[in-house]
Design a protein around this motif. Structure first.
Motif, PDB file in Angstrom:
ATOM      1  N   LEU A  79       0.964  -1.030  -0.017  1.00  0.00           N
ATOM      2  CA  LEU A  79      -0.173   0.032   0.066  1.00  0.00           C
ATOM      3  C   LEU A  79       0.835   1.392   0.144  1.00  0.00           C
ATOM      4  CD1 LEU A  79      -2.844  -1.119   2.599  1.00  0.00           C
ATOM      5  CD2 LEU A  79      -2.985  -0.967   0.099  1.00  0.00           C
ATOM      6  N   ALA A  80       1.913   1.177   0.627  1.00  0.00           N
ATOM      7  CA  ALA A  80       2.773   2.593   0.897  1.00  0.00           C
ATOM      8  C   ALA A  80       3.531   2.665  -0.469  1.00  0.00           C
ATOM      9  CB  ALA A  80       3.850   2.135   1.942  1.00  0.00           C
ATOM     10  N   ALA A  81       3.976   1.576  -1.140  1.00  0.00           N
ATOM     11  CA  ALA A  81       4.546   1.568  -2.422  1.00  0.00           C
ATOM     12  C   ALA A  81       3.499   2.140  -3.520  1.00  0.00           C
ATOM     13  CB  ALA A  81       5.037   0.211  -2.770  1.00  0.00           C
ATOM     14  N   ASP A  82       2.388   1.605  -3.689  1.00  0.00           N
ATOM     15  CA  ASP A  82       1.359   2.102  -4.478  1.00  0.00           C
ATOM     16  C   ASP A  82       1.079   3.669  -4.317  1.00  0.00           C
ATOM     17  OD1 ASP A  82       1.035  -0.371  -5.626  1.00  0.00           O
ATOM     18  OD2 ASP A  82      -0.590  -0.961  -4.562  1.00  0.00           O
ATOM     19  N   PHE A  83       1.087   4.070  -3.136  1.00  0.00           N
ATOM     20  CA  PHE A  83       0.861   5.477  -2.642  1.00  0.00           C
ATOM     21  C   PHE A  83       2.184   6.060  -3.422  1.00  0.00           C
ATOM     22  CE2 PHE A  83       1.139   9.020  -0.054  1.00  0.00           C
ATOM     23  CZ  PHE A  83       0.022   9.749  -0.203  1.00  0.00           C
ATOM     24  N   GLY A  84       3.463   5.681  -2.859  1.00  0.00           N
ATOM     25  CA  GLY A  84       4.330   6.173  -3.483  1.00  0.00           C
ATOM     26  C   GLY A  84       4.498   6.471  -5.018  1.00  0.00           C
ATOM     27  N   ALA A  85       4.127   5.277  -5.748  1.00  0.00           N
ATOM     28  CA  ALA A  85       4.078   5.260  -7.034  1.00  0.00           C
ATOM     29  C   ALA A  85       3.060   6.271  -7.805  1.00  0.00           C
ATOM     30  CB  ALA A  85       3.869   3.952  -7.662  1.00  0.00           C
ATOM     31  N   PHE A  86       1.732   6.455  -6.867  1.00  0.00           N
ATOM     32  CA  PHE A  86       0.753   7.343  -7.235  1.00  0.00           C
ATOM     33  C   PHE A  86       1.264   8.779  -7.381  1.00  0.00           C
ATOM     34  CE2 PHE A  86      -2.381  10.470  -6.057  1.00  0.00           C
ATOM     35  CZ  PHE A  86      -3.249  10.614  -6.950  1.00  0.00           C
ATOM     36  N   THR A  87       1.922   9.097  -6.261  1.00  0.00           N
ATOM     37  CA  THR A  87       2.545  10.569  -6.039  1.00  0.00           C
ATOM     38  C   THR A  87       3.690  10.829  -7.227  1.00  0.00           C
ATOM     39  OG1 THR A  87       2.016  10.211  -3.812  1.00  0.00           O
ATOM     40  CG2 THR A  87       3.554  12.077  -4.381  1.00  0.00           C
ATOM     41  N   ALA A  88       4.601   9.862  -7.233  1.00  0.00           N
ATOM     42  CA  ALA A  88       5.592  10.010  -8.373  1.00  0.00           C
ATOM     43  C   ALA A  88       4.942  10.227  -9.684  1.00  0.00           C
ATOM     44  CB  ALA A  88       6.496   8.833  -8.314  1.00  0.00           C
ATOM     45  N   ALA A  89       4.095   9.512  -9.976  1.00  0.00           N
ATOM     46  CA  ALA A  89       3.370   9.568 -11.104  1.00  0.00           C
ATOM     47  C   ALA A  89       2.618  10.937 -11.450  1.00  0.00           C
ATOM     48  CB  ALA A  89       2.294   8.347 -11.317  1.00  0.00           C
ATOM     49  N   ARG A  90       2.127  11.446 -10.302  1.00  0.00           N
ATOM     50  CA  ARG A  90       1.525  12.751 -10.456  1.00  0.00           C
ATOM     51  C   ARG A  90       2.455  13.803 -10.653  1.00  0.00           C
ATOM     52  NH1 ARG A  90      -1.999  16.125 -12.142  1.00  0.00           N
ATOM     53  NH2 ARG A  90      -2.559  17.964 -10.779  1.00  0.00           N
ATOM     54  N   GLN A  91       3.621  13.727 -10.155  1.00  0.00           N
ATOM     55  CA  GLN A  91       4.679  14.552 -10.074  1.00  0.00           C
ATOM     56  C   GLN A  91       5.364  14.627 -11.611  1.00  0.00           C
ATOM     57  OE1 GLN A  91       7.859  14.751  -7.435  1.00  0.00           O
ATOM     58  NE2 GLN A  91       8.617  16.488  -7.986  1.00  0.00           N
ATOM     59  N   SER A  92       5.539  13.503 -11.981  1.00  0.00           N
ATOM     60  CA  SER A  92       6.062  13.289 -13.295  1.00  0.00           C
ATOM     61  C   SER A  92       4.989  13.702 -14.394  1.00  0.00           C
ATOM     62  CB  SER A  92       6.052  11.608 -13.926  1.00  0.00           C
ATOM     63  OG  SER A  92       7.118  11.087 -13.218  1.00  0.00           O
ATOM     64  N   ALA A 144      11.491  12.314 -10.282  1.00  0.00           N
ATOM     65  CA  ALA A 144      10.056  11.920  -9.933  1.00  0.00           C
ATOM     66  C   ALA A 144       9.924  10.392 -11.022  1.00  0.00           C
ATOM     67  CB  ALA A 144       8.803  12.774 -10.549  1.00  0.00           C
ATOM     68  N   ASN A 145      10.775  10.666 -12.033  1.00  0.00           N
ATOM     69  CA  ASN A 145      10.306   9.271 -13.036  1.00  0.00           C
ATOM     70  C   ASN A 145      10.927   7.958 -12.372  1.00  0.00           C
ATOM     71  OD1 ASN A 145      11.215  11.801 -15.790  1.00  0.00           O
ATOM     72  ND2 ASN A 145       9.280  10.938 -14.900  1.00  0.00           N
ATOM     73  N   TRP A 146      12.370   8.197 -12.023  1.00  0.00           N
ATOM     74  CA  TRP A 146      12.932   7.264 -11.430  1.00  0.00           C
ATOM     75  C   TRP A 146      12.230   6.695 -10.138  1.00  0.00           C
ATOM     76  CZ3 TRP A 146      15.891   4.228 -14.196  1.00  0.00           C
ATOM     77  CH2 TRP A 146      16.477   4.693 -15.534  1.00  0.00           C
ATOM     78  N   SER A 147      11.774   7.693  -9.390  1.00  0.00           N
ATOM     79  CA  SER A 147      11.055   7.344  -8.256  1.00  0.00           C
ATOM     80  C   SER A 147       9.977   6.441  -8.633  1.00  0.00           C
ATOM     81  CB  SER A 147      10.511   8.605  -7.436  1.00  0.00           C
ATOM     82  OG  SER A 147       9.879   8.454  -6.300  1.00  0.00           O
ATOM     83  N   PHE A 148       8.883   6.795  -9.603  1.00  0.00           N
ATOM     84  CA  PHE A 148       8.124   6.037 -10.013  1.00  0.00           C
ATOM     85  C   PHE A 148       8.372   4.329 -10.450  1.00  0.00           C
ATOM     86  CE2 PHE A 148       5.401   4.424 -13.340  1.00  0.00           C
ATOM     87  CZ  PHE A 148       4.298   4.095 -12.805  1.00  0.00           C
ATOM     88  N   VAL A 149       9.726   4.505 -10.986  1.00  0.00           N
ATOM     89  CA  VAL A 149      10.203   3.001 -11.399  1.00  0.00           C
ATOM     90  C   VAL A 149      10.365   2.376 -10.103  1.00  0.00           C
ATOM     91  CG1 VAL A 149      12.012   1.963 -12.787  1.00  0.00           C
ATOM     92  CG2 VAL A 149      10.884   4.042 -13.625  1.00  0.00           C
ATOM     93  N   ALA A 150      10.946   2.876  -9.285  1.00  0.00           N
ATOM     94  CA  ALA A 150      11.238   2.246  -7.968  1.00  0.00           C
ATOM     95  C   ALA A 150      10.137   1.951  -7.154  1.00  0.00           C
ATOM     96  CB  ALA A 150      12.229   3.317  -7.204  1.00  0.00           C
ATOM     97  N   PHE A 151       9.060   2.747  -7.141  1.00  0.00           N
ATOM     98  CA  PHE A 151       7.971   2.322  -6.413  1.00  0.00           C
ATOM     99  C   PHE A 151       7.082   1.236  -6.942  1.00  0.00           C
ATOM    100  CE2 PHE A 151       8.313   6.587  -4.183  1.00  0.00           C
ATOM    101  CZ  PHE A 151       8.239   5.981  -2.856  1.00  0.00           C
ATOM    102  N   ALA A 152       7.013   1.163  -8.527  1.00  0.00           N
ATOM    103  CA  ALA A 152       6.524   0.363  -9.265  1.00  0.00           C
ATOM    104  C   ALA A 152       7.214  -0.976  -9.042  1.00  0.00           C
ATOM    105  CB  ALA A 152       6.541   0.662 -10.650  1.00  0.00           C
TER     106      ALA A 152
END
Length: 175
Positions: A79-92, A144-152
């Motif tokens: 759940l935390a990883a999905d929330f982080g991915a959502f935030t990173a995707a929004r920032q991207s 933000a892009n790399w953060s999304f890749v990591a969270f995903a």
């Protein structure tokens, strides 16, 4: 199928490796902030908290061998990883398609201190001028892009681990 069986057998190591990767990413974020002088935007700070939650939950999950214990904490980490991915995707998204009127807005702590959480969260995800700035890139991708890749990636690993543990549980109870 063989992969899932192997993953279930190595669940503690996978969880510990995930936690260690998160800690390394947090250390890299601290280096970017304190070593290179990059100030994090509100969305970056939210991603750091999500990364910290993934590290804590997967670290706790790796402490014991029990499948129920590992599954419970892994779900929290997912759940935390999905929330982080959502935030990173929004920032991207904001970086690729910046708003026409970009204001710097308040900082993260100013929002939290001066507004109730029900108003502060939408303000954070609306983004601000500093959330659209790209101060650092690696191989063409922003932080933000790399953060999304990591969270995903964390989400995929934790989902596969949960499936492996569920399959292992159902096999044990069926025997």
């Amino acid at each position: 199928m063989v992969f899932l069986n192997c993953l279930a057998g190595l669940s503690r190591r996978v969880l510990l490796l995930t936690a260690a990767t998160c800690v390394a990413m947090l250390a890299f974020g601290a280096y970017l902030q304190h070593g290179l002088g990059l100030e994090p935007c509100p969305m970056c700070i939210v991603q750091r908290y999500a990364l910290l939650l993934v590290a804590i939950t997967t670290g706790i999950a790796s402490l014991r061998e029990g499948r129920g214990w590992q599954m419970g904490w892994s779900v929290a980490g997912l759940l935390a990883a999905d929330f982080g991915a959502f935030t990173a995707a929004r920032q991207s998204w904001l970086q690729w398609y910046p708003p026409e009127v970009a204001t710097c807005g308040r900082d993260f702590y100013g929002m939290i201190e001066n507004y109730p959480i029900s108003r502060a969260l939408p303000m954070i995800f609306r983004g601000s001028g500093d959330c659209t700035a790209i101060d650092w890139t690696f191989l063409g991708g922003s932080i933000a892009n790399w953060s999304f890749v990591a969270f995903a990636s964390f989400s995929v690993v934790l989902t596969a681990l949960l499936v492996a543990l569920l399959r292992r549980n159902s096999r044990v109870t069926a025997s």
